[in-house]
Design a protein around this motif. Sequence first.
Motif, PDB file in Angstrom:
ATOM      1  N   PRO A  24     -40.936  27.766  22.325  1.00 36.82           N
ATOM      2  CA  PRO A  24     -40.513  28.703  21.610  1.00 36.82           C
ATOM      3  C   PRO A  24     -38.409  27.620  21.494  1.00 36.82           C
ATOM      4  N   GLY A  25     -38.415  28.175  20.456  1.00 33.60           N
ATOM      5  CA  GLY A  25     -36.822  27.478  20.683  1.00 33.60           C
ATOM      6  C   GLY A  25     -36.607  25.606  19.212  1.00 33.60           C
ATOM      7  N   ILE A  26     -37.228  25.796  19.518  1.00 36.12           N
ATOM      8  CA  ILE A  26     -37.182  24.481  19.144  1.00 36.12           C
ATOM      9  C   ILE A  26     -36.900  24.116  17.357  1.00 36.12           C
ATOM     10  N   TYR A  27     -36.296  23.240  16.914  1.00 34.05           N
ATOM     11  CA  TYR A  27     -35.740  23.051  15.649  1.00 34.05           C
ATOM     12  C   TYR A  27     -35.180  21.554  15.552  1.00 34.05           C
ATOM     13  N   ASP A  28     -34.311  21.154  14.106  1.00 34.62           N
ATOM     14  CA  ASP A  28     -34.703  20.239  14.040  1.00 34.62           C
ATOM     15  C   ASP A  28     -35.352  19.032  14.507  1.00 34.62           C
ATOM     16  N   LEU A  29     -36.350  18.769  14.661  1.00 34.21           N
ATOM     17  CA  LEU A  29     -37.639  17.644  14.932  1.00 34.21           C
ATOM     18  C   LEU A  29     -37.111  16.747  14.609  1.00 34.21           C
ATOM     19  N   LYS A  30     -37.006  15.812  15.216  1.00 34.94           N
ATOM     20  CA  LYS A  30     -37.621  14.275  14.827  1.00 34.94           C
ATOM     21  C   LYS A  30     -38.552  13.422  16.003  1.00 34.94           C
ATOM     22  N   ILE A  31     -39.919  12.860  15.148  1.00 33.57           N
ATOM     23  CA  ILE A  31     -40.767  12.273  16.006  1.00 33.57           C
ATOM     24  C   ILE A  31     -41.178  10.829  16.236  1.00 33.57           C
ATOM     25  N   GLY A  32     -40.603  10.719  17.255  1.00 38.70           N
ATOM     26  CA  GLY A  32     -41.146   8.921  17.212  1.00 38.70           C
ATOM     27  C   GLY A  32     -41.831   8.856  18.229  1.00 38.70           C
ATOM     28  N   GLU A  33     -41.799   8.001  19.196  1.00 39.57           N
ATOM     29  CA  GLU A  33     -42.214   7.179  20.258  1.00 39.57           C
ATOM     30  C   GLU A  33     -40.677   8.132  21.238  1.00 39.57           C
ATOM     31  N   ILE A  34     -40.268   8.726  21.174  1.00 41.63           N
ATOM     32  CA  ILE A  34     -39.173   9.905  22.047  1.00 41.63           C
ATOM     33  C   ILE A  34     -38.942  10.692  20.966  1.00 41.63           C
ATOM     34  N   ILE A  35     -39.284  11.910  21.746  1.00 43.86           N
ATOM     35  CA  ILE A  35     -39.248  13.100  20.533  1.00 43.86           C
ATOM     36  C   ILE A  35     -38.156  13.909  20.480  1.00 43.86           C
ATOM     37  N   ILE A  62     -31.156  34.816  25.294  1.00 41.34           N
ATOM     38  CA  ILE A  62     -31.059  34.906  26.457  1.00 41.34           C
ATOM     39  C   ILE A  62     -30.460  36.719  27.344  1.00 41.34           C
ATOM     40  N   SER A  63     -30.569  37.086  25.965  1.00 38.97           N
ATOM     41  CA  SER A  63     -29.883  38.697  25.432  1.00 38.97           C
ATOM     42  C   SER A  63     -30.094  39.760  26.892  1.00 38.97           C
ATOM     43  N   ASP A  64     -31.446  39.506  26.939  1.00 41.13           N
ATOM     44  CA  ASP A  64     -32.096  40.554  28.064  1.00 41.13           C
ATOM     45  C   ASP A  64     -31.528  40.244  29.242  1.00 41.13           C
ATOM     46  N   GLU A  65     -31.251  39.023  29.846  1.00 37.43           N
ATOM     47  CA  GLU A  65     -30.752  39.095  30.621  1.00 37.43           C
ATOM     48  C   GLU A  65     -29.106  39.299  31.328  1.00 37.43           C
ATOM     49  N   GLY A  66     -28.673  40.235  30.397  1.00 38.39           N
ATOM     50  CA  GLY A  66     -27.308  40.794  30.780  1.00 38.39           C
ATOM     51  C   GLY A  66     -26.724  39.634  31.664  1.00 38.39           C
ATOM     52  N   ILE A  67     -25.752  38.650  31.041  1.00 38.05           N
ATOM     53  CA  ILE A  67     -24.901  37.780  30.972  1.00 38.05           C
ATOM     54  C   ILE A  67     -23.338  37.783  30.605  1.00 38.05           C
ATOM     55  N   GLY A  68     -22.663  39.282  30.278  1.00 36.34           N
ATOM     56  CA  GLY A  68     -21.513  39.535  30.237  1.00 36.34           C
ATOM     57  C   GLY A  68     -21.762  39.165  28.119  1.00 36.34           C
ATOM     58  N   ASN A  69     -20.761  38.824  27.836  1.00 36.21           N
ATOM     59  CA  ASN A  69     -21.955  38.580  25.480  1.00 36.21           C
ATOM     60  C   ASN A  69     -22.616  37.643  25.735  1.00 36.21           C
ATOM     61  N   LEU A  70     -22.812  37.151  26.565  1.00 35.45           N
ATOM     62  CA  LEU A  70     -23.749  35.270  26.685  1.00 35.45           C
ATOM     63  C   LEU A  70     -25.117  35.866  25.898  1.00 35.45           C
ATOM     64  N   SER A  71     -25.699  35.796  24.526  1.00 32.93           N
ATOM     65  CA  SER A  71     -27.071  35.669  24.411  1.00 32.93           C
ATOM     66  C   SER A  71     -28.501  35.291  23.994  1.00 32.93           C
ATOM     67  N   THR A  72     -27.235  33.743  23.835  1.00 32.85           N
ATOM     68  CA  THR A  72     -28.105  32.581  23.142  1.00 32.85           C
ATOM     69  C   THR A  72     -27.405  31.116  23.968  1.00 32.85           C
ATOM     70  N   VAL A  73     -28.355  30.157  24.473  1.00 30.14           N
ATOM     71  CA  VAL A  73     -27.767  29.150  25.220  1.00 30.14           C
ATOM     72  C   VAL A  73     -28.975  27.726  23.983  1.00 30.14           C
TER      73      VAL A  73
END
Length: 75
Positions: free
Chosen positions: A31-42, A50-61
């Motif tokens: 989940p949540g992966i984008y802007d992917l660059k695949i090499g030896e190290i990805i 995280i909107s369901d966690e109820g942390i003030g106005n913080l909805s995403t990390v």
Amino acid sequence: MEYSGTFIVDYPLDDVNNYFSDINNVIPCLPGIYDLKIGEIIQCRVKFDISDEGIGNLSTVSGKMSFKYNKMRIG
């Protein structure tokens, strides 16, 4: 971070191992992966809802992640 779980598939074991040996087949399951660059190290960016966690106005990390995909042989 470690992802784990169990599920049953009705395919030959070699086909399953070949499928999961390609990181491009695994990425859609993460989940949540984008802007992917695949090499030896990805390298990628991640964004989690995280909107369901109820942390003030913080909805995403979001952030950057680098990892190595260790192919495992099943069976």
